[in-house]
Every structure is written in C-alpha cells, then in structure tokens.
Design a protein around this motif. Structure first.
Motif, PDB file in Angstrom:
ATOM      1  N   ILE A 181      20.382  29.358  66.556  1.00  0.00           N
ATOM      2  CA  ILE A 181      20.189  29.466  65.112  1.00  0.00           C
ATOM      3  C   ILE A 181      21.184  28.558  64.388  1.00  0.00           C
ATOM      4  CG2 ILE A 181      20.276  30.992  63.114  1.00  0.00           C
ATOM      5  CD1 ILE A 181      17.853  31.411  64.905  1.00  0.00           C
ATOM      6  N   ALA A 182      22.440  28.633  64.785  1.00  0.00           N
ATOM      7  CA  ALA A 182      23.451  27.789  64.157  1.00  0.00           C
ATOM      8  C   ALA A 182      23.137  26.313  64.354  1.00  0.00           C
ATOM      9  CB  ALA A 182      24.831  28.112  64.721  1.00  0.00           C
ATOM     10  N   ALA A 183      22.541  25.978  65.496  1.00  0.00           N
ATOM     11  CA  ALA A 183      22.273  24.578  65.818  1.00  0.00           C
ATOM     12  C   ALA A 183      21.084  24.010  65.043  1.00  0.00           C
ATOM     13  CB  ALA A 183      22.027  24.429  67.320  1.00  0.00           C
ATOM     14  N   GLU A 184      20.286  24.863  64.402  1.00  0.00           N
ATOM     15  CA  GLU A 184      19.150  24.352  63.629  1.00  0.00           C
ATOM     16  C   GLU A 184      19.618  23.369  62.557  1.00  0.00           C
ATOM     17  OE1 GLU A 184      16.756  27.421  62.008  1.00  0.00           O
ATOM     18  OE2 GLU A 184      16.157  28.241  63.961  1.00  0.00           O
ATOM     19  N   ALA A 185      20.707  23.691  61.888  1.00  0.00           N
ATOM     20  CA  ALA A 185      21.231  22.805  60.844  1.00  0.00           C
ATOM     21  C   ALA A 185      21.674  21.476  61.442  1.00  0.00           C
ATOM     22  CB  ALA A 185      22.391  23.475  60.115  1.00  0.00           C
ATOM     23  N   ASP A 186      22.228  21.505  62.657  1.00  0.00           N
ATOM     24  CA  ASP A 186      22.651  20.270  63.320  1.00  0.00           C
ATOM     25  C   ASP A 186      21.443  19.380  63.626  1.00  0.00           C
ATOM     26  OD1 ASP A 186      25.253  21.288  63.313  1.00  0.00           O
ATOM     27  OD2 ASP A 186      24.974  22.246  65.269  1.00  0.00           O
ATOM     28  N   VAL A 187      20.361  20.012  64.100  1.00  0.00           N
ATOM     29  CA  VAL A 187      19.144  19.260  64.396  1.00  0.00           C
ATOM     30  C   VAL A 187      18.619  18.596  63.129  1.00  0.00           C
ATOM     31  CG1 VAL A 187      16.738  19.428  65.148  1.00  0.00           C
ATOM     32  CG2 VAL A 187      18.510  20.729  66.353  1.00  0.00           C
ATOM     33  N   LYS A 188      18.556  19.359  62.046  1.00  0.00           N
ATOM     34  CA  LYS A 188      18.016  18.829  60.800  1.00  0.00           C
ATOM     35  C   LYS A 188      18.863  17.669  60.272  1.00  0.00           C
ATOM     36  CE  LYS A 188      15.808  23.205  59.609  1.00  0.00           C
ATOM     37  NZ  LYS A 188      15.809  24.405  58.714  1.00  0.00           N
ATOM     38  N   ARG A 189      20.194  17.773  60.389  1.00  0.00           N
ATOM     39  CA  ARG A 189      21.060  16.678  59.942  1.00  0.00           C
ATOM     40  C   ARG A 189      20.808  15.417  60.753  1.00  0.00           C
ATOM     41  NH1 ARG A 189      25.251  20.084  60.590  1.00  0.00           N
ATOM     42  NH2 ARG A 189      26.338  18.608  61.944  1.00  0.00           N
ATOM     43  N   ALA A 190      20.640  15.582  62.059  1.00  0.00           N
ATOM     44  CA  ALA A 190      20.393  14.420  62.909  1.00  0.00           C
ATOM     45  C   ALA A 190      19.072  13.759  62.562  1.00  0.00           C
ATOM     46  CB  ALA A 190      20.428  14.831  64.383  1.00  0.00           C
ATOM     47  N   VAL A 191      18.028  14.555  62.402  1.00  0.00           N
ATOM     48  CA  VAL A 191      16.704  14.012  62.089  1.00  0.00           C
ATOM     49  C   VAL A 191      16.718  13.320  60.724  1.00  0.00           C
ATOM     50  CG1 VAL A 191      14.310  14.644  61.600  1.00  0.00           C
ATOM     51  CG2 VAL A 191      15.480  15.615  63.589  1.00  0.00           C
ATOM     52  N   GLU A 192      17.400  13.914  59.760  1.00  0.00           N
ATOM     53  CA  GLU A 192      17.510  13.275  58.452  1.00  0.00           C
ATOM     54  C   GLU A 192      18.209  11.923  58.542  1.00  0.00           C
ATOM     55  OE1 GLU A 192      19.480  16.169  56.097  1.00  0.00           O
ATOM     56  OE2 GLU A 192      17.698  17.456  55.871  1.00  0.00           O
ATOM     57  N   ALA A 193      19.087  11.778  59.545  1.00  0.00           N
ATOM     58  CA  ALA A 193      19.775  10.509  59.762  1.00  0.00           C
ATOM     59  C   ALA A 193      18.959   9.548  60.618  1.00  0.00           C
ATOM     60  CB  ALA A 193      21.135  10.765  60.415  1.00  0.00           C
TER      61      ALA A 193
END
Length: 464
Positions: A181-193
């Motif tokens: 769950i915590a890693a969802e934000a990390d995934v989204k940041r990477a994809v946005e980049a």
C-alpha cells in the motif's frame, strides 16, 4: 499450465512481511544499502503451474462461469467475494477486467543498454544470493546495468530509494515492496516521471500503474501438494500436525489452506461425492482453516481428517521445524502426517521424527508446500519427505528482466498484462524429483514461463 493459468493469478494480500524476494543485482552493479527493520525470510516466497511434470490438479477455465449452489446470482463463486482473505493469497476471480487504459509509462521507442533500478525491501539468505547470481548473469547477457537499493526492511527508506532512482533517470524499476500500500505512491511517482515499474513478490491493486508483478501462487502451491497427499492417503485416516512459518502470515496461511483444499478435494472424489467445482473445495478448506486458526485444532469425520496441533513459530527454518515437530510429537505421538509451509521446516521435522525414534516416510510422513532447495532432493529420493513444491529463485530473478528486455528491445505490447503473473508451481515427489533437479543450481531447475495478457487469459477461459 494454460487451463490453470486463469485460476492461478496471485492476489497476495498486503503485509509488510510478505516479501517473496527478487533480484539482488545484475550486470554492472551499483549497490546502496540503507535503513533498518525486520526482513522477511525467502522461504516465505512462493510458486504457479509446472510444465516439467504433469500437474496434480485438473482446473478448468470453465469454472469461471460456474453457477452451482455456491455461486451468487451473478455467477461469481462465493470464494471470490469473501471479505477476509488472509488465507486466500492466490485465489482470484478469473473474470479479469482490462488494464489497457492505465498509463504505465511504457516506452515509445525501442532501445538497448538499459539501466534498471531495483528496489529491494530486504536482503540476506541463500535464496536471495541465488537470485542475485541469476540476475547478474541475465543482465550481463543483455548488456544492462543495475542500480540496486536495499531498504533493509524500512518502508520510508524504500520510498527514498525509489525517489533516488527517479532522480537518477533509470530506464525501468523493479520494485519488491515491504508494504504494497505504501509503495503505491512510489509507483505513481515513477510513472509520472516516465519510468515503467514491474512489481515483485507481492501484487498491487489492479488500478495501480505497474506493468505487472512477478510472483508465485501461495494457495496453489499448497493445493498441488494437497492433492498429492489426498491421493497418497486414500483409504487412510489422516491425523496431522501443522507447522507455519508465522501464524497470521498470509503466505503460509494460504499455503496451508491450499493444501487442505487439495486433500478434501481428493477425499470427496474418493468417496464418490466429488465437489461440483474446485472452488467448492477452496471454500470448504477456507472455512476449515478459519476454524483451525480459532481453535488450534480441527476434526472432520466427513473427510476422515484431523489436525491435532498447530505450531505457528516455524520461522521457515530447519531449527523452527525441528522445535515445532518435537512439541507436536510430544503431545501427539500417534500422528501420521506433518504439514509444513516450506521444506526447510520439513527438513527439521524429519530430524525431530528420527530423534523421537520414529521413521519418517513410514511412521510419520512429511508434506511441504515449497521450496525445492537442493538439500531436499535426498529426502525426496529416499522417501523421508513425501512431497514439496516447486520454487525457483533463478526464475524469480530473471522473469522481470526478460520482460523489460521484451518491452524495450523487442516491442512487446505489455499494456494489458494482469496485475500479477504466476510463476510455475508443481508438486515434487519421490517419483518425479529428477524432473526438477539441476546439480548446478541451489534450487530447482528453471521451468518454461510464458507471459500472457488479460485478453489471452480471458480467451482461454471462454469469457470473451
């Protein structure tokens, strides 16, 4: 594997300790280790459908449209809708919806010479070491560089590690999260980049923009062994002790529920009253395990099967299995089966049986759900271990790298892969252990594995 693929897409539930482990390095390597925290053991990783030996299960994609008495008005079986799913890691509704419209930052142009970022939740064991070696070899083959970060069990540090990869502009990220769950934000940041992400060890929710996740199916790893155990004990009462790495951990609870499902599925067929669908057996075992968890024991006259003791402190180790089995035998010397979530615990159980003056494979049988380490093959060959499950750190390490290569250099369309792809599973026994043995590997040989899109899976299930 085709028929079983539909049912064997993982839905590993969120848990910080639910890490199945992935690559520890590849190609030209730059490594950062930071943070602190408890790490999950690699033996708590897991397994999908074997192509090296025939499966003990006869799952059919037609079950996706089952309308038996256990199904709701929509035709979806109850097992796919229960809210408490800690012991159902791997049981997923086969009627998957398309993920093609989710932006996953897939590359627009082909390129080689990639830099792959690898974020590991934790490291440190022979299982991870073997993955490390396999990953390095695969990346050297492709000419890739790996930038690897080890969060050492620290969720905040892992988030910082992903941010560092984004800043450094890696081409792709493989993420083995401590907390999905915590890693969802990390995934989204990477994809946005503009950086695509492949999960590893646990699966994300279907709307999280990972390309997919590479992991093993805990429930069906147990199911494979359970079907074999049920067939082996035909006509005999089963009086078992059960050992889990950690009680409450979704991996072993799901493995044990799967093993029980396989046993009762075979029992029903032997009694001439077969379940209408495999899902009915899953549901039966789901309820049985919940009773076992609540009461510490289970007795079923219907299935001629009882579990007289449960130990949830096996820790996925030889020592844990030894101590747990000693306690179980001390209170229940007449048991005839030890069920374990992993074969290191099974090896400890074998020693405890011998130390008690009994004979493993005669007085008490030992059945395991995973992992197929090299040291287990002698136990299988001489019959001291009844069975274990396939698990390959080599395949776990290389599957994600192969997918990145397919996407970036071969133009593979990965826009509609499922949220998780099963790696192979299979039951390993005295009769077939040579099919899985590779003297050059610490664990089982690498089996064939094919990526399948949601469209392909639905077509095989007759859902389109």
């Amino acid at each position: 594997m085709k028929k079983e693929k539909v049912k064997r897409l993982l839905a590993v539930l969120v848990s910080a300790g639910m890490v199945a482990g992935m690559m520890a390095g590849c190609g030209t390597e730059a490594t950062s280790t930071s943070g602190s925290g408890a790490a999950a053991t690699p033996e708590a990783s897991s397994s999908g459908a074997s192509s090296a030996a025939s499966s003990t299960s006869s799952s059919s994609a037609a079950a996706a449209s089952s309308t038996d008495e256990s199904s709701g008005s929509s035709g979806v079986h109850e097992i796919y809708t229960v809210s408490e799913r800690n012991n159902l890691s791997g049981v997923v509704n086969p009627d998957m919806k398309s993920r093609a419209d989710i932006d996953k930052a897939l590359p627009e142009e082909q390129k080689g010479g990639l830099v792959i970022g690898l974020s590991m939740g934790q490291m440190g064991s022979s299982f991870f070491t073997q993955m490390h070696e396999a990953a390095k070899a695969k990346c050297e083959e492709y000419g890739y560089e790996l930038v690897m970060f080890n969060a050492d069990g620290n969720i905040s540090q892992q988030s910082a590690d992903v941010e560092a990869m984004i800043t450094n502009g890696v081409d792709a990220i493989i993420l083995n999260p401590m907390d999905v769950i915590a890693a969802e934000a990390d995934v989204k940041r990477a994809v946005e980049a503009g950086i695509p992400v492949i999960g590893c060890g646990v699966d994300f929710a279907t709307d999280v923009p990972v390309i997919t996740s590479v992991l093993a199916n805990n429930f069906f790893g147990g199911w494979e062994s359970g079907v074999y155990v049920g067939d082996f004990f035909e006509g005999q009462h089963i009086k078992a002790g059960m050992i889990l790495g950690v009680m409450g951990h979704t991996i072993d609870e799901s493995r044990m529920t799967g093993m029980m499902a396989g046993i009762v599925y075979e029992r029903a067929a032997q009694q001439g009253n077969a379940f209408a669908s495999e899902e009915d057996a899953y549901m039966e075992a789901y309820n049985m395990f919940n009773e076992l968890r609540d009461n510490g024991k289970l007795s079923s006259e219907k299935w001629d099967f009882e579990v007289v003791a449960v130990n949830g402190d096996g820790a996925w180790t030889n020592e844990g299995g030894l101590a747990a089995t000693e306690d179980i035998i001390a209170g229940n010397p007449d048991i005839n089966l030890i069920m374990t979530g992993s074969d290191p615990m099974g090896a400890g159980a074998i020693k405890a049986i011998k130390d008690s003056g009994l004979t493993p494979g005669k007085d008490i049988y030992v059945a395991c759900c995973a992992d197929g380490g090299q040291e287990m093959f002698p136990y299988l060959e001489n019959g001291e271990m009844l069975c274990t499950g396939y698990n390959s750190p080599d395949l776990t390490a290389t599957a994600g790298i192969d997918l990145i290569h397919m996407i970036f250099e071969e133009g593979y369309d990965a826009s509609n892969l499922p949220a998780a792809e099963d790696l192979p599973t299979g039951v390993i026994t005295q009769d077939n252990w040579k099919d899985y043995y590779d003297p050059d590997l610490q664990y089982c040989k690498v089996l064939d594995f094919k990526w399948e899109t949601i469209d392909e899976i639905r077509a095989e299930a007759g859902l389109d």
